[in-house]
Scaffold this motif. Structure first.
Motif, PDB file in Angstrom:
ATOM      1  N   SER A 125       0.833  -1.198   0.000  1.00 57.56           N
ATOM      2  CA  SER A 125       0.000   0.000   0.000  1.00 57.56           C
ATOM      3  C   SER A 125       0.868   1.249   0.000  1.00 57.56           C
ATOM      4  CB  SER A 125      -0.905  -0.035   1.232  1.00 57.56           C
ATOM      5  OG  SER A 125      -1.494   1.219   1.427  1.00 57.56           O
ATOM      6  N   ILE A 126       1.903   1.217   0.825  1.00 60.86           N
ATOM      7  CA  ILE A 126       2.795   2.374   0.855  1.00 60.86           C
ATOM      8  C   ILE A 126       3.492   2.531  -0.483  1.00 60.86           C
ATOM      9  CG2 ILE A 126       4.876   3.291   1.900  1.00 60.86           C
ATOM     10  CD1 ILE A 126       4.107   1.911   4.447  1.00 60.86           C
ATOM     11  N   LEU A 127       3.966   1.420  -1.009  1.00 56.26           N
ATOM     12  CA  LEU A 127       4.778   1.519  -2.221  1.00 56.26           C
ATOM     13  C   LEU A 127       3.970   1.945  -3.425  1.00 56.26           C
ATOM     14  CD1 LEU A 127       7.002  -1.623  -1.871  1.00 56.26           C
ATOM     15  CD2 LEU A 127       7.707   0.752  -1.804  1.00 56.26           C
ATOM     16  N   LEU A 128       2.716   1.508  -3.475  1.00 56.72           N
ATOM     17  CA  LEU A 128       1.965   1.755  -4.691  1.00 56.72           C
ATOM     18  C   LEU A 128       0.994   2.913  -4.566  1.00 56.72           C
ATOM     19  CD1 LEU A 128       1.244  -1.926  -5.683  1.00 56.72           C
ATOM     20  CD2 LEU A 128       2.952  -0.389  -6.595  1.00 56.72           C
ATOM     21  N   ARG A 129       0.505   3.105  -3.359  1.00 54.67           N
ATOM     22  CA  ARG A 129      -0.530   4.133  -3.238  1.00 54.67           C
ATOM     23  C   ARG A 129      -0.144   5.232  -2.241  1.00 54.67           C
ATOM     24  NH1 ARG A 129      -2.647   1.504  -6.901  1.00 54.67           N
ATOM     25  NH2 ARG A 129      -4.457   0.165  -6.799  1.00 54.67           N
ATOM     26  N   GLY A 130       1.100   5.153  -1.794  1.00 52.25           N
ATOM     27  CA  GLY A 130       1.466   6.133  -0.781  1.00 52.25           C
ATOM     28  C   GLY A 130       1.937   7.444  -1.402  1.00 52.25           C
ATOM     29  N   SER A 131       2.070   8.443  -0.553  1.00 49.83           N
ATOM     30  CA  SER A 131       2.619   9.715  -1.021  1.00 49.83           C
ATOM     31  C   SER A 131       4.128   9.563  -1.171  1.00 49.83           C
ATOM     32  CB  SER A 131       2.307  10.820  -0.015  1.00 49.83           C
ATOM     33  OG  SER A 131       2.990  10.544   1.198  1.00 49.83           O
ATOM     34  N   VAL A 132       4.693  10.543  -1.837  1.00 57.32           N
ATOM     35  CA  VAL A 132       6.140  10.477  -2.096  1.00 57.32           C
ATOM     36  C   VAL A 132       6.906  10.432  -0.781  1.00 57.32           C
ATOM     37  CG1 VAL A 132       8.076  11.681  -3.108  1.00 57.32           C
ATOM     38  CG2 VAL A 132       5.891  11.644  -4.281  1.00 57.32           C
ATOM     39  N   GLN A 133       6.399  11.196   0.183  1.00 53.24           N
ATOM     40  CA  GLN A 133       7.041  11.214   1.495  1.00 53.24           C
ATOM     41  C   GLN A 133       7.078   9.817   2.088  1.00 53.24           C
ATOM     42  OE1 GLN A 133       7.999  14.116   2.919  1.00 53.24           O
ATOM     43  NE2 GLN A 133       8.103  13.724   5.115  1.00 53.24           N
ATOM     44  N   GLU A 134       5.936   9.145   1.997  1.00 58.79           N
ATOM     45  CA  GLU A 134       5.866   7.808   2.574  1.00 58.79           C
ATOM     46  C   GLU A 134       6.808   6.845   1.851  1.00 58.79           C
ATOM     47  OE1 GLU A 134       1.786   6.978   2.126  1.00 58.79           O
ATOM     48  OE2 GLU A 134       1.223   7.763   4.107  1.00 58.79           O
ATOM     49  N   LYS A 135       6.844   7.000   0.542  1.00 59.17           N
ATOM     50  CA  LYS A 135       7.712   6.099  -0.214  1.00 59.17           C
ATOM     51  C   LYS A 135       9.167   6.303   0.175  1.00 59.17           C
ATOM     52  CE  LYS A 135       4.735   5.858  -4.244  1.00 59.17           C
ATOM     53  NZ  LYS A 135       4.544   6.199  -5.632  1.00 59.17           N
ATOM     54  N   LEU A 136       9.537   7.570   0.269  1.00 58.69           N
ATOM     55  CA  LEU A 136      10.926   7.841   0.624  1.00 58.69           C
ATOM     56  C   LEU A 136      11.224   7.323   2.027  1.00 58.69           C
ATOM     57  CD1 LEU A 136      11.315  11.384  -0.868  1.00 58.69           C
ATOM     58  CD2 LEU A 136      12.367   9.291  -1.663  1.00 58.69           C
ATOM     59  N   ASN A 137      10.252   7.464   2.873  1.00 60.11           N
ATOM     60  CA  ASN A 137      10.400   6.925   4.221  1.00 60.11           C
ATOM     61  C   ASN A 137      10.673   5.426   4.189  1.00 60.11           C
ATOM     62  OD1 ASN A 137      10.464   7.573   6.879  1.00 60.11           O
ATOM     63  ND2 ASN A 137       8.413   8.473   6.888  1.00 60.11           N
ATOM     64  N   TRP A 138       9.899   4.781   3.364  1.00 55.00           N
ATOM     65  CA  TRP A 138      10.042   3.347   3.256  1.00 55.00           C
ATOM     66  C   TRP A 138      11.416   2.972   2.736  1.00 55.00           C
ATOM     67  CZ3 TRP A 138      10.969  -0.510  -0.241  1.00 55.00           C
ATOM     68  CH2 TRP A 138      10.568  -1.798   0.125  1.00 55.00           C
ATOM     69  N   ALA A 139      11.868   3.738   1.722  1.00 53.05           N
ATOM     70  CA  ALA A 139      13.191   3.450   1.160  1.00 53.05           C
ATOM     71  C   ALA A 139      14.266   3.644   2.218  1.00 53.05           C
ATOM     72  CB  ALA A 139      13.443   4.340  -0.051  1.00 53.05           C
ATOM     73  N   PHE A 140      14.122   4.699   2.987  1.00 57.49           N
ATOM     74  CA  PHE A 140      15.109   4.930   4.039  1.00 57.49           C
ATOM     75  C   PHE A 140      15.123   3.765   5.015  1.00 57.49           C
ATOM     76  CE2 PHE A 140      17.861   7.673   6.355  1.00 57.49           C
ATOM     77  CZ  PHE A 140      17.711   7.301   7.676  1.00 57.49           C
ATOM     78  N   ASN A 141      13.937   3.302   5.335  1.00 56.76           N
ATOM     79  CA  ASN A 141      13.826   2.176   6.247  1.00 56.76           C
ATOM     80  C   ASN A 141      14.541   0.944   5.688  1.00 56.76           C
ATOM     81  OD1 ASN A 141      12.990   1.169   8.639  1.00 56.76           O
ATOM     82  ND2 ASN A 141      11.012   0.467   7.866  1.00 56.76           N
ATOM     83  N   LEU A 142      14.425   0.803   4.390  1.00 53.89           N
ATOM     84  CA  LEU A 142      15.089  -0.331   3.751  1.00 53.89           C
ATOM     85  C   LEU A 142      16.605  -0.224   3.888  1.00 53.89           C
ATOM     86  CD1 LEU A 142      14.966  -2.816   1.825  1.00 53.89           C
ATOM     87  CD2 LEU A 142      15.071  -1.190  -0.037  1.00 53.89           C
ATOM     88  N   TYR A 143      17.120   0.985   3.637  1.00 54.49           N
ATOM     89  CA  TYR A 143      18.577   1.123   3.652  1.00 54.49           C
ATOM     90  C   TYR A 143      19.135   1.049   5.063  1.00 54.49           C
ATOM     91  CZ  TYR A 143      17.738   2.945  -1.033  1.00 54.49           C
ATOM     92  OH  TYR A 143      17.338   3.092  -2.324  1.00 54.49           O
ATOM     93  N   ASP A 144      18.323   1.489   6.022  1.00 55.94           N
ATOM     94  CA  ASP A 144      18.820   1.520   7.397  1.00 55.94           C
ATOM     95  C   ASP A 144      18.680   0.132   7.992  1.00 55.94           C
ATOM     96  OD1 ASP A 144      17.868   3.373  10.386  1.00 55.94           O
ATOM     97  OD2 ASP A 144      19.649   2.185   9.853  1.00 55.94           O
TER      98      ASP A 144
END
Lengths: 225, 640
Positions: A125-144
């Motif tokens: 849901s975040i990846l496909l329907r989220g706002s850009v902020q949420e997506k970037l958040n998710w990516a950061f979470n992935l890298y961290d």
């Protein structure tokens, strides 16, 4: 020392048992200490309405998603090995297991070692329907990787190596050994504004929002489902 | 890609967002999903059983029938479903393939039926899952072997134009093909036996003169034995040369095992001829005589069991090799141990390790001659361990060899049984064919009578009971008749009909004369209808009074006499020519009465004699024919 001795005793006991059974001619019995089968685990997701409320998918989309999920994982949860298997099928040329490991951790938000349907759908849901902020958040979470709020160079290097591993050996031009490291350097140069060797979430988001390419590519997978 | 994984592609694509911040250059444009429609249910009606599935499930494999647009050919507009006229049981596993991504082979299904279903739906069998693949392959191999066996038997049929060489080769390979071959086969077998017996008897001591010790027969009757040997070798040489001449590939023949045995069997004789009375080499010459015993292997051409044994040993070569190897290992180990154990005791027979080999072999195979026995305690202990392990080592590979032999033997049995059954099958099929043609004639007769005589309802009723298929088939044969307008001089202009189905008597007569080509000029229906059947009969009576069927007084009588001529067959219901007749039991195989297989049209079953009563109305004309079928047991001989 005592643990060593205890282990020795246990081994000797097992050996004696084995010899005894051998001489007496007992047929080998299955050892009772079977591991708990994973198939005993059954997980049912929350109701459709709740998921509808929590995610941004419609009812029909959730149905389709669940059917695909259940088909592959009848027990209702994905464990890491299955996850790695599935993900590796898409990248036959390289080794996707490391990156899949990181992805798994990103999806497994409650860190219980398995991804249930709710985790799966929330992530999507975040990846496909989220706002850009949420997506970037998710990516950061992935890298961290250790989830401490900072991306260090080592973490980034791990991620980068994992991504390059997915490419495999047969590329043109041939990937050089230090390609990941160079890529990490470029990344840090771009992202690390205060040059303290780590990237925080704010630096990350700021930098990405200023980058045209990244903003455009975030919209790339809108219509996947 | 596996089906389930295809469902995860959206997830993989979504997760690609993780790479975006790291990428340095813009990403390619994503493909647009045109025609994005809601997932809908499809109904697949397979012979009445309805299966339902999502459209996307079927779309997973676009190169199969169900996944591509090919299924639109089977779409039924009224019921809005896809109808397939196939086996619903087999369809289950096919649809499951789409659902789960794994194709399973149901064990109760016949392998060729399953293959056909797979071929129809465009699925290659290689994607059968691991769980079922082995079973599938085994069954397929069995089936292929069976088909190959059948084909090999078909090849035995004599090809029309074989030259002398090929005939000879066939005669050699297959003694049952002609009497000459059989004679040759038995003669060679006899001489092989003679030769072997001679070799054996040669060494028996027979009769002794008082002052000499026993002389072997060979030295007493040298000349006789020499003559016998010469005769045998000559026969063998001639046989070998003939085989060499007839072989289709001489090089391959010379390399084959049997030919090598042949050569080895006759060579010592020739070598002996060449080097005679040379004392130095005569010792070696005597040794060569040993090779004469190889003649006994020539029997393997005559005995199938021997061939099977040889084949088994060849196919178990690895097991035999393992047996030998393990035995050797064990022998060396135990021999060494026994030698050192017995070293201490005095006057021990175990003088060296190779000397102990003999003891070990004798003990391990549980022979136990007793010429070498251990005397020390250690020796005895190890000796007992040796004999116990010997039993084990030998017993292990033996069941493998036995089961191999059993499998090959049973395969051969099965082939023989199938060959025997085949004859019966073919005969039954022939009966069906004759039934079909006589039904045609029957129908034609009825039809013609209907046309020409305006018969009452009964006949019409009869002709109506013939199924649509039959009537179309008969129409086809009729067209063939009309097509082959007679080119023979015997057909008169007046009734220029095409090749017609002949009446029996004329056919009989043709048969006897061996004149196959003459076709009658009068059509039976016309003649019998018009009354001047008498002319036809008398006409034929003038030509050649048939010994038993000339102008018989009654129809029945004629029929019975005629039927006496034909080979009996079982009852044949008048109009049923279906495959159910295959189930009828045959009293005898129905063979054609005459060798005139060149006749291309069938024979009717009308006895023309009913025309004897020309004043009779139509009823008796047709009733005899029905009676014909009903009462008699004769099959009207027919060829198509």
């Amino acid at each position: 020392m005592s643990s060593c001795r205890k282990r020795c005793k246990r081994e000797i006991l097992k050996l004696a048992q084995y010899l005894f059974r051998l001489l007496m001619g007992t047929l080998s019995t299955d050892s009772v200490e079977d591991e708990l089968e994973l198939s005993a685990v059954r997980h049912r997701p929350e109701g459709l309405e709740q998921l509808e409320a929590q995610t941004r998918f419609t009812r029909k989309e959730l149905q389709v998603l669940y059917r695909g999920f259940k088909n592959e994982c009848p027990s209702g949860v994905v464990n890491e090995d299955t996850f790695k298997d599935i993900y590796s099928q898409f990248f036959p040329q390289g080794d996707a297991s490391t990156y899949a490991h990181f992805l798994f951790n990103a999806f497994d938000t409650d860190h219980n070692g398995s991804v249930s349907f709710e985790d799966f759908v929330m992530g999507l849901s975040i990846l496909l329907r989220g706002s850009v902020q949420e997506k970037l958040n998710w990516a950061f979470n992935l890298y961290d990787i250790n989830k401490d709020g900072y991306i260090t160079k080592e973490e980034m290097l791990d991620i980068m190596k994992a991504i390059y591993d997915m490419m495999g050996k047969c590329t043109y031009p041939i990937l050089k050994e230090e390609a990941p490291r160079q890529h990490v350097e470029i990344f840090f140069q771009k992202m690390d504004k205060n040059k303290d060797g780590v990237v925080t979430i704010d630096e990350f988001i700021d930098c990405c929002q200023n980058d045209e390419n990244i903003m455009r590519s975030m919209q790339l997978f809108e219509n996947v489902i | 890609m596996a089906a389930g994984v295809a469902a995860w592609l959206p997830f993989a694509r979504a997760a690609a967002i993780g790479w975006m911040p790291v990428a340095n250059c813009p990403m390619p444009v994503a493909p647009r999903d045109h025609g994005k429609r809601q997932d809908e249910l499809i109904i697949l009606n397979v012979s009445g059983r309805r299966f339902q599935t999502w459209r996307t499930t079927l779309d997973r494999y676009p190169d199969t029938l169900l996944g591509s647009s090919e299924k639109e050919f089977f779409y039924n507009e009224e019921t809005k479903e896809y109808f397939f006229d196939r086996d619903p049981d087999a369809f289950r596993s096919i649809l499951n393939f789409y659902r789960t991504g794994k194709l399973h082979y149901p064990r109760h299904e016949c392998i060729s039926a399953y293959d056909e279903e797979l071929a129809f739906f465009g699925i290659i069998p290689e994607i059968i899952g691991d769980c079922c693949y082995e079973e599938y392959k085994d069954r397929k191999r069995e089936n292929a072997e069976r088909l190959m066996d059948d084909q090999e038997e078909n090849k035995d049929n004599k090809l029309p134009n074989m030259n002398f060489r090929e005939t000879m080769w066939r005669a050699f390979e297959n003694p049952h093909t002609s009497t000459m071959a059989l004679v040759f086969y038995y003669v060679t077998g006899f001489f092989i036996a003679i030769s072997v017996i001679t070799n054996v008897v040669e060494t028996v001591p027979c009769g002794s003169t008082p002052n000499q010790k026993d002389v072997p027969c060979g030295e007493r009757y040298t000349v006789a034995f020499f003559c016998m040997d010469t005769a045998c070798v000559m026969i063998f040489t001639v046989e070998y040369l003939m085989r060499l001449f007839a072989a289709p590939s001489r090089y391959r023949f010379m390399r084959s095992v049997m030919s090598i045995i042949d050569v080895v069997a006759i060579l010592p004789y020739y070598i002996g001829l060449v080097m005679t009375n040379n004392e130095d080499v005569s010792g070696a010459f005597v040794t060569l005589r040993v090779f004469r015993v190889f003649r006994i292997f020539k029997f393997s051409r005559h005995s199938q069991g021997l061939r099977i044994l040889g084949y088994t040993l060849k196919s178990c070569a690895s097991e035999l090799g393992f047996l030998l190897f393990s035995l050797t290992m064990a022998i060396i180990i135990f021999a060494t141990v026994m030698f050192y154990a017995e070293k201490g005791s005095s006057s021990s027979k175990f003088t060296s390790i190779p000397a102990s080999f003999w003891y070990t072999i004798v003990t391990m195979t549980t022979l136990g001659y007793g010429d070498m026995v251990p005397k020390t305690i250690a020796g005895k202990i190890f000796g007992s361990i040796c004999s116990l392990s010997g039993v084990l080592v030998i017993a292990l590979p033996v069941p493998v060899i036995v089961s191999n032999f059993s499998r090959i033997y049973h395969q051969n049995q099965r082939a023989d049984k199938r060959r025997a059954q085949k004859k019966a099958r073919l005969a039954r099929i022939r009966v069906v064919k004759t039934g079909m043609s006589s039904a045609f004639l029957h129908n034609k007769r009825n039809g013609l009578f209907n046309e020409l005589l305006e018969l009452p309802v009964m006949e019409q009723h009869l002709s109506k009971t013939a199924s649509l298929l039959e009537s179309q088939h008969h129409h086809l044969l009729h067209c063939l008749e009309k097509t082959t307008v007679s080119l023979l001089p015997t057909s008169t202009i007046s009734n220029m009909t095409a090749h017609e189905f002949v009446d029996e008597q004329l056919y009989e007569q043709n048969c006897r004369e061996g004149a196959v080509q003459s076709y009658p000029s009068c059509s039976p229906s016309l003649s019998s209808q018009e009354g001047p059947t008498g002319t036809c009969c008398t006409h034929q009576a003038r030509k050649n009074p048939l010994p038993d069927a000339s102008v018989p007084p009654t129809c029945q009588g004629a029929l019975q006499e005629l039927s006496a001529v034909h080979i009996q067959c079982s009852d044949q219901p008048a109009l049923s020519t279906s495959r159910s007749s295959l189930n009828m039991k045959l009293d005898d195989t129905s063979r054609l009465n005459c060798k005139s297989g060149l006749i291309t049209t069938a024979i009717i079953s009308i006895p023309t004699p009913p025309a004897v009563s020309p004043e009779g109305d139509s009823q008796p004309l047709t009733s005899p024919s029905m009676q014909t079928i009903a009462s008699s047991n004769a099959v009207k001989v027919s060829t198509l």
